[in-house]
Scaffold this motif. Structure first.
Motif, PDB file in Angstrom:
ATOM      1  N   GLN A 359       0.845  -1.188   0.000  1.00 19.03           N
ATOM      2  CA  GLN A 359       0.000   0.000   0.000  1.00 19.03           C
ATOM      3  C   GLN A 359       0.888   1.249   0.000  1.00 19.03           C
ATOM      4  OE1 GLN A 359      -3.174  -0.311  -0.363  1.00 19.03           O
ATOM      5  NE2 GLN A 359      -3.495  -2.455   0.191  1.00 19.03           N
ATOM      6  N   PRO A 360       0.365   2.374  -0.462  1.00 24.25           N
ATOM      7  CA  PRO A 360       1.136   3.619  -0.398  1.00 24.25           C
ATOM      8  C   PRO A 360       1.424   3.994   1.055  1.00 24.25           C
ATOM      9  CG  PRO A 360      -0.800   3.842  -1.822  1.00 24.25           C
ATOM     10  CD  PRO A 360      -0.945   2.550  -1.096  1.00 24.25           C
ATOM     11  N   VAL A 361       2.675   4.319   1.351  1.00 25.77           N
ATOM     12  CA  VAL A 361       3.088   4.617   2.726  1.00 25.77           C
ATOM     13  C   VAL A 361       3.897   5.905   2.755  1.00 25.77           C
ATOM     14  CG1 VAL A 361       4.346   3.815   4.751  1.00 25.77           C
ATOM     15  CG2 VAL A 361       3.168   2.162   3.296  1.00 25.77           C
ATOM     16  N   LYS A 362       3.585   6.737   3.739  1.00 27.29           N
ATOM     17  CA  LYS A 362       4.406   7.917   4.019  1.00 27.29           C
ATOM     18  C   LYS A 362       4.897   7.778   5.456  1.00 27.29           C
ATOM     19  CE  LYS A 362       3.417  12.018   2.330  1.00 27.29           C
ATOM     20  NZ  LYS A 362       4.642  12.545   1.677  1.00 27.29           N
ATOM     21  N   GLY A 363       6.200   7.746   5.646  1.00 31.21           N
ATOM     22  CA  GLY A 363       6.771   7.504   6.967  1.00 31.21           C
ATOM     23  C   GLY A 363       7.525   6.191   6.981  1.00 31.21           C
ATOM     24  N   LYS A 417     -11.797   4.882 -11.321  1.00 30.88           N
ATOM     25  CA  LYS A 417     -10.679   5.015 -12.270  1.00 30.88           C
ATOM     26  C   LYS A 417      -9.575   5.889 -11.681  1.00 30.88           C
ATOM     27  CE  LYS A 417      -9.652   3.093 -16.126  1.00 30.88           C
ATOM     28  NZ  LYS A 417      -9.647   1.620 -16.194  1.00 30.88           N
ATOM     29  N   ALA A 418      -9.958   6.874 -10.873  1.00 27.50           N
ATOM     30  CA  ALA A 418      -8.955   7.721 -10.216  1.00 27.50           C
ATOM     31  C   ALA A 418      -8.091   6.891  -9.272  1.00 27.50           C
ATOM     32  CB  ALA A 418      -9.635   8.863  -9.462  1.00 27.50           C
ATOM     33  N   ALA A 419      -8.720   5.946  -8.578  1.00 24.84           N
ATOM     34  CA  ALA A 419      -7.964   5.069  -7.672  1.00 24.84           C
ATOM     35  C   ALA A 419      -6.979   4.210  -8.465  1.00 24.84           C
ATOM     36  CB  ALA A 419      -8.927   4.192  -6.879  1.00 24.84           C
ATOM     37  N   GLU A 420      -7.415   3.708  -9.624  1.00 27.75           N
ATOM     38  CA  GLU A 420      -6.506   2.926 -10.470  1.00 27.75           C
ATOM     39  C   GLU A 420      -5.363   3.803 -10.974  1.00 27.75           C
ATOM     40  OE1 GLU A 420      -8.443   0.670 -13.554  1.00 27.75           O
ATOM     41  OE2 GLU A 420     -10.255   0.412 -12.350  1.00 27.75           O
ATOM     42  N   ALA A 421      -5.679   5.056 -11.298  1.00 25.65           N
ATOM     43  CA  ALA A 421      -4.643   5.975 -11.779  1.00 25.65           C
ATOM     44  C   ALA A 421      -3.606   6.236 -10.691  1.00 25.65           C
ATOM     45  CB  ALA A 421      -5.280   7.292 -12.229  1.00 25.65           C
ATOM     46  N   ALA A 422      -4.066   6.341  -9.452  1.00 26.91           N
ATOM     47  CA  ALA A 422      -3.137   6.568  -8.340  1.00 26.91           C
ATOM     48  C   ALA A 422      -2.160   5.405  -8.219  1.00 26.91           C
ATOM     49  CB  ALA A 422      -3.921   6.750  -7.039  1.00 26.91           C
ATOM     50  N   GLU A 423      -2.666   4.188  -8.416  1.00 26.33           N
ATOM     51  CA  GLU A 423      -1.790   3.010  -8.357  1.00 26.33           C
ATOM     52  C   GLU A 423      -0.813   3.002  -9.531  1.00 26.33           C
ATOM     53  OE1 GLU A 423      -1.350   0.700  -6.071  1.00 26.33           O
ATOM     54  OE2 GLU A 423      -2.814   1.683  -4.770  1.00 26.33           O
ATOM     55  N   ALA A 424      -1.287   3.441 -10.695  1.00 27.40           N
ATOM     56  CA  ALA A 424      -0.403   3.512 -11.864  1.00 27.40           C
ATOM     57  C   ALA A 424       0.702   4.538 -11.636  1.00 27.40           C
ATOM     58  CB  ALA A 424      -1.204   3.859 -13.111  1.00 27.40           C
ATOM     59  N   ALA A 425       0.397   5.613 -10.917  1.00 23.12           N
ATOM     60  CA  ALA A 425       1.413   6.613 -10.581  1.00 23.12           C
ATOM     61  C   ALA A 425       2.378   6.062  -9.531  1.00 23.12           C
ATOM     62  CB  ALA A 425       0.740   7.885 -10.074  1.00 23.12           C
ATOM     63  N   TYR A 431       3.295   8.562  -6.417  1.00 23.45           N
ATOM     64  CA  TYR A 431       1.933   8.467  -5.848  1.00 23.45           C
ATOM     65  C   TYR A 431       1.510   9.760  -5.178  1.00 23.45           C
ATOM     66  CZ  TYR A 431      -1.940   7.014  -2.854  1.00 23.45           C
ATOM     67  OH  TYR A 431      -3.160   6.934  -2.227  1.00 23.45           O
ATOM     68  N   TRP A 432       2.326  10.289  -4.284  1.00 22.08           N
ATOM     69  CA  TRP A 432       1.904  11.438  -3.473  1.00 22.08           C
ATOM     70  C   TRP A 432       1.772  12.692  -4.318  1.00 22.08           C
ATOM     71  CZ3 TRP A 432       0.037   9.867   0.930  1.00 22.08           C
ATOM     72  CH2 TRP A 432       0.506   8.661   1.471  1.00 22.08           C
ATOM     73  N   GLU A 433       2.681  12.882  -5.263  1.00 19.86           N
ATOM     74  CA  GLU A 433       2.570  14.044  -6.142  1.00 19.86           C
ATOM     75  C   GLU A 433       1.322  13.959  -7.011  1.00 19.86           C
ATOM     76  OE1 GLU A 433       7.028  13.007  -5.807  1.00 19.86           O
ATOM     77  OE2 GLU A 433       5.089  11.977  -5.810  1.00 19.86           O
ATOM     78  N   TYR A 434       1.056  12.757  -7.506  1.00 20.65           N
ATOM     79  CA  TYR A 434      -0.081  12.576  -8.412  1.00 20.65           C
ATOM     80  C   TYR A 434      -1.411  12.721  -7.670  1.00 20.65           C
ATOM     81  CZ  TYR A 434      -3.020  10.617 -12.077  1.00 20.65           C
ATOM     82  OH  TYR A 434      -3.994  10.446 -13.032  1.00 20.65           O
ATOM     83  N   THR A 435      -1.534  12.100  -6.499  1.00 19.09           N
ATOM     84  CA  THR A 435      -2.806  12.170  -5.762  1.00 19.09           C
ATOM     85  C   THR A 435      -3.083  13.589  -5.266  1.00 19.09           C
ATOM     86  OG1 THR A 435      -1.698  11.423  -3.734  1.00 19.09           O
ATOM     87  CG2 THR A 435      -2.799   9.746  -5.079  1.00 19.09           C
ATOM     88  N   ALA A 436      -2.027  14.336  -4.928  1.00 23.15           N
ATOM     89  CA  ALA A 436      -2.226  15.736  -4.523  1.00 23.15           C
ATOM     90  C   ALA A 436      -2.843  16.531  -5.662  1.00 23.15           C
ATOM     91  CB  ALA A 436      -0.896  16.358  -4.096  1.00 23.15           C
TER      92      ALA A 436
END
Length: 523
Positions: A359-363, A417-425, A431-436
């Motif tokens: 999963q995407p992780v910050k920290g 589709k946005a969630a899939e795009a976040a995973e593709a990023a 990930y963090w730049e794209y989701t922001a």
């Protein structure tokens, strides 16, 4: 949109969903009666036999018992009994949900294990198995079919066909999904070795810790125990406890206000009614046609129907809102001048096992506190919460990590589709730049826009486009959604800290929980 979830598929073996047609008016909250084959009021007609009261069933969902005296208002005691007596029927309805869920849970567990075993045998994710065997085979209901269903049931559906058509179609889809799910479950059971040792009505809460080992069924030799059932029901039980607490809190607030109103009336030597009229009713301006027209124009996109038809409803709604606001102002004033002590504590949330793998992780991974957020990139509340959580991670550097999981809501057209795009990023480390960027552009999340944002953050477009167009991460997102349902997630954002679901998302509250966790176990 989420077309099918594991939770829905496995529960529909024995229980078909009920359709509630929504007639969206000024408050967008009116609901029609369930279009069940037999109206509830007709089921007991003609019976005059007096039957003995049924033995009360144990829901196994009682939280911490409140103290006998739940509040003291200027020396006047308010008992928990009078509060609980006032909400008894609503509490019993909530507890019945858990009783019924426990009776379904054994089938749910069996079907889940069969689906997982079949998916493993085929070498595909469970979500993909559901897609292949159920979702892809559902025939979309036609408008003529929806009209026919409406005509047969319109005495029990509130609203014109054009207003409830989408709900009718959704209900028919759920019916067809349920039929395919039941067929699949029946076939899988026929191919497996399933031994059910107790009937569903005998699945009761364990009376002692040792009772958790009670064997209820086996699936290909794997045991299903009472403890498995209770662990699966933890999120639902916690949800009921939260709702009961809110009922108690609301009723207690009303009682406190009543006591203060009576005390103030006695002080002024007038009746409570006269005081209420003087301090509340006389200060209401009332809603005008112009107010109703303004409300209608501001909320037109969420309202179904013409203004002329809805004007009276809107005016009544605005009057209710105004009265509540004036009442609150008056009650707040009385409380400020009173000695009020409340002994009602919220229930303790259970610690749930939440996967954070892949999963995407910050920290950092070794941080003692883990925040898990279920998010939706089209959700305005998620956009407001995300920077708060990221700032907390920065503030507690090395002590807190943030894990994000997807939970695209059905009502958000582009969220999946946005969630899939976040995973593709994330595949390309952005990930963090794209989701922001997505959170800043929530009104523009169409596929072509998602691809534009990939260019803006410097992604390899060919690689990104291929991942997005192929649905490479569809199963990954679906798994997050399925896990979310299992954990009791039903809205976004939903935040957990060290496995406990948070009831508030303010920075102050979250930091207080984190500080407590750093000192010891989260309470």
């Amino acid at each position: 949109m989420i077309k099918a979830t594991l939770l829905l598929i496995i529960v529909t073996l024995a229980f078909a969903p009920a359709m509630k047609a929504k007639n969206r008016g000024a408050s967008d909250s009116s609901r029609a009666q369930s279009a069940s084959p037999v109206p509830a009021q007709a089921q007991s007609k003609g019976s005059s036999e007096v039957k003995p009261a049924a033995k009360e069933e144990d829901c196994g969902c009682d939280g911490k018992v409140p103290p006998d005296v739940i509040a003291i208002v200027n020396g006047v005691q308010v008992s928990s009994k009078e509060i609980d007596d006032a909400i008894k029927d609503r509490v019993q309805e909530l507890q019945r949900q858990i009783i019924d869920a426990r009776k379904r849970e054994l089938d749910l567990q069996i079907n889940t294990r069969l689906l997982e075993a079949e998916a493993k045998k085929r070498g595909i994710p469970t979500a993909k198995l559901i897609e292949v065997e159920i979702t892809s085979k559902i025939a979309q209901p036609t408008e003529a079919e929806a009209q026919a269903f409406y005509d047969q049931n319109k005495s029990r559906i509130e609203g014109a066909f054009k207003d409830v058509k989408a709900d009718v179609i959704r209900y028919l889809l759920d019916q067809r999904r349920g039929e395919l799910a039941a067929s699949l479950a029946k076939r899988l059971r026929g191919e497996a070795k399933v031994s059910i040792l107790v009937p569903p009505e005998s699945v009761t809460p364990p009376a002692t810790p040792a009772d958790r080992a009670r064997l209820l069924a086996t699936v290909n030799g794997a045991r299903i125990t009472s403890g498995d059932i209770e662990d699966a029901l933890l999120p639902a039980v916690s949800n009921v406890q939260d709702q009961v607490h809110e009922l108690r809190k609301t009723q207690l607030d009303m009682k406190i206000n009543d006591v203060l109103l009576e005390q103030e009336a006695q002080k002024r030597k007038i009746t409570a009614r006269a005081l209420f009229e003087a301090e509340v009713l006389s200060k209401m301006k009332g809603a005008t046609d112009a107010d109703a027209q303004k409300f209608y124009q501001e909320n037109k996109e969420r309202i179904t129907g013409e203004f002329a038809q809805l004007k009276d409803q809107i005016i009544q709604y605005l009057k209710q809102q105004e009265q509540q606001a004036v009442e609150k102002t008056f009650a707040d004033g009385l409380r400020q001048a009173a000695a009020v002590k409340v002994m009602l504590a919220p229930p303790e949330a259970p610690v749930l096992n939440i996967s954070v793998d892949d999963q995407p992780v910050k920290g950092i991974a070794t941080a003692p506190v883990t925040i898990v957020e279920f998010t939706d990139f089209e959700c305005p509340s998620c956009a407001r919460t995300q920077p708060v959580l990221e700032e907390i991670v920065n503030e507690y550097s090395g002590k807190v990590r943030l894990v994000v999981r997807d939970f695209p809501l059905d009502q958000h057209t582009h969220a999946l589709k946005a969630a899939e795009a976040a995973e593709a990023a994330r595949e390309q480390g952005k990930y963090w730049e794209y989701t922001a960027l997505m959170f800043k552009n929530q009104s523009a999340l169409e596929v072509d826009k998602l691809k534009e944002y990939a260019t803006q953050v410097g992604l390899d477009r060919k690689r990104f486009d291929l991942s997005l167009d192929s649905g490479k991460y569809s199963d990954k997102v679906q798994q997050d959604v399925q896990d979310g349902y299992r954990l009791g997630v039903n809205a976004t954002p939903t935040v957990f800290i060290n496995g406990r679901k948070m009831r508030e998302r303010t920075p102050e509250f979250l930091k207080s929980v984190i500080d407590a966790a750093l000192k010891g176990p989260v309470k």
